[in-house]
Write a protein that holds these residues in place. Structure first.
Motif, mmCIF file in Angstrom:
data_model
loop_
_atom_site.group_PDB
_atom_site.id
_atom_site.type_symbol
_atom_site.label_atom_id
_atom_site.label_comp_id
_atom_site.label_asym_id
_atom_site.label_seq_id
_atom_site.Cartn_x
_atom_site.Cartn_y
_atom_site.Cartn_z
ATOM 1 N N ARG A 204 -44.144 -25.784 54.897
ATOM 2 C CA ARG A 204 -45.230 -26.179 55.793
ATOM 3 C C ARG A 204 -46.534 -25.456 55.479
ATOM 4 O O ARG A 204 -47.554 -25.688 56.117
ATOM 5 N N SER A 205 -46.498 -24.592 54.500
ATOM 6 C CA SER A 205 -47.682 -23.834 54.114
ATOM 7 C C SER A 205 -48.713 -24.770 53.495
ATOM 8 O O SER A 205 -48.379 -25.667 52.734
ATOM 9 N N THR A 206 -49.957 -24.513 53.788
ATOM 10 C CA THR A 206 -51.033 -25.304 53.189
ATOM 11 C C THR A 206 -51.502 -24.635 51.910
ATOM 12 O O THR A 206 -51.086 -23.531 51.582
ATOM 13 N N GLY A 207 -52.388 -25.263 51.212
ATOM 14 C CA GLY A 207 -52.924 -24.699 49.982
ATOM 15 C C GLY A 207 -53.916 -23.578 50.208
ATOM 16 O O GLY A 207 -54.464 -23.029 49.270
ATOM 17 N N MET A 208 -54.158 -23.209 51.451
ATOM 18 C CA MET A 208 -55.130 -22.175 51.773
ATOM 19 C C MET A 208 -54.616 -20.762 51.481
ATOM 20 O O MET A 208 -55.355 -19.807 51.574
ATOM 21 N N ASN A 209 -53.330 -20.630 51.170
ATOM 22 C CA ASN A 209 -52.738 -19.330 50.862
ATOM 23 C C ASN A 209 -52.858 -18.351 52.029
ATOM 24 O O ASN A 209 -53.138 -17.179 51.858
ATOM 25 N N ASN A 210 -52.665 -18.846 53.226
ATOM 26 C CA ASN A 210 -52.758 -17.994 54.420
ATOM 27 C C ASN A 210 -51.434 -18.008 55.176
ATOM 28 O O ASN A 210 -51.361 -18.420 56.310
ATOM 29 N N CYS A 211 -50.404 -17.561 54.520
ATOM 30 C CA CYS A 211 -49.091 -17.562 55.154
ATOM 31 C C CYS A 211 -48.317 -16.316 54.731
ATOM 32 O O CYS A 211 -48.860 -15.424 54.097
ATOM 33 N N VAL A 212 -47.070 -16.286 55.078
ATOM 34 C CA VAL A 212 -46.202 -15.193 54.661
ATOM 35 C C VAL A 212 -45.162 -15.733 53.694
ATOM 36 O O VAL A 212 -44.891 -16.927 53.653
ATOM 37 N N GLU A 213 -44.610 -14.823 52.931
ATOM 38 C CA GLU A 213 -43.528 -15.153 52.014
ATOM 39 C C GLU A 213 -42.340 -14.273 52.380
ATOM 40 O O GLU A 213 -42.517 -13.148 52.847
ATOM 41 N N THR A 214 -41.141 -14.794 52.167
ATOM 42 C CA THR A 214 -39.933 -14.029 52.457
ATOM 43 C C THR A 214 -39.071 -13.905 51.211
ATOM 44 O O THR A 214 -39.153 -14.726 50.296
ATOM 45 N N ALA A 215 -38.271 -12.872 51.200
ATOM 46 C CA ALA A 215 -37.320 -12.649 50.109
ATOM 47 C C ALA A 215 -36.089 -11.970 50.695
ATOM 48 O O ALA A 215 -36.171 -11.286 51.715
ATOM 49 N N ARG A 216 -34.968 -12.161 50.032
ATOM 50 C CA ARG A 216 -33.724 -11.478 50.410
ATOM 51 C C ARG A 216 -33.241 -10.680 49.212
ATOM 52 O O ARG A 216 -32.594 -11.229 48.326
ATOM 53 N N PRO A 217 -33.582 -9.394 49.192
ATOM 54 C CA PRO A 217 -33.142 -8.564 48.062
ATOM 55 C C PRO A 217 -31.622 -8.595 47.932
ATOM 56 O O PRO A 217 -30.903 -8.416 48.917
ATOM 57 N N GLY A 218 -31.137 -8.862 46.726
ATOM 58 C CA GLY A 218 -29.702 -8.991 46.508
ATOM 59 C C GLY A 218 -29.012 -7.698 46.124
ATOM 60 O O GLY A 218 -27.799 -7.617 46.149
ATOM 61 N N SER A 219 -29.786 -6.702 45.773
ATOM 62 C CA SER A 219 -29.182 -5.433 45.376
ATOM 63 C C SER A 219 -30.111 -4.288 45.755
ATOM 64 O O SER A 219 -31.250 -4.502 46.132
ATOM 65 N N GLY A 220 -29.601 -3.101 45.638
ATOM 66 C CA GLY A 220 -30.399 -1.923 45.966
ATOM 67 C C GLY A 220 -30.297 -1.555 47.430
ATOM 68 O O GLY A 220 -29.518 -2.135 48.188
ATOM 69 N N PRO A 221 -31.111 -0.605 47.857
ATOM 70 C CA PRO A 221 -31.005 -0.092 49.226
ATOM 71 C C PRO A 221 -31.387 -1.113 50.295
ATOM 72 O O PRO A 221 -31.032 -0.945 51.449
ATOM 73 N N TRP A 222 -32.089 -2.171 49.923
ATOM 74 C CA TRP A 222 -32.514 -3.170 50.915
ATOM 75 C C TRP A 222 -31.702 -4.442 50.825
ATOM 76 O O TRP A 222 -32.077 -5.465 51.378
ATOM 77 N N SER A 223 -30.582 -4.401 50.147
ATOM 78 C CA SER A 223 -29.701 -5.555 50.032
ATOM 79 C C SER A 223 -29.294 -6.045 51.423
ATOM 80 O O SER A 223 -28.922 -5.246 52.283
#
Length: 74
Positions: free
Chosen positions: A24-43
């Motif tokens: 649903r993000s527009t081309g304005m680049n005014n949003c957030v991005e998410t990630a799910r780290p698969g390894s390491g201390p933040w897995s």
């Protein structure tokens, strides 16, 4: 045991994770991005960063907390 940090530098601590942006993000680049780290201390955590500042910090959330936030938005 020490507490987990609330945020980490995404450019160094989360190097190599796949960041996703909402369809649903527009081309304005005014949003957030998410990630799910698969390894390491933040897995298993959900990392969230500002798409305008990808080298900036990423906030860390437990999956249930992030899902509750997203549910509350709808």
């Amino acid at each position: 045991m020490s507490a987990m940090p609330r945020y980490v530098p995404s450019s160094t601590s989360l190097h190599g994770v796949r960041w996703l942006r909402s369809s649903r993000s527009t081309g304005m680049n005014n949003c957030v991005e998410t990630a799910r780290p698969g390894s390491g201390p933040w897995s298993g955590m959900v990392a969230v960063r500002d798409s305008k500042n990808p080298a900036g910090p990423a906030l860390l959330f437990a999956p249930g907390v992030w899902e509750g936030f997203i549910t509350g938005l709808s």
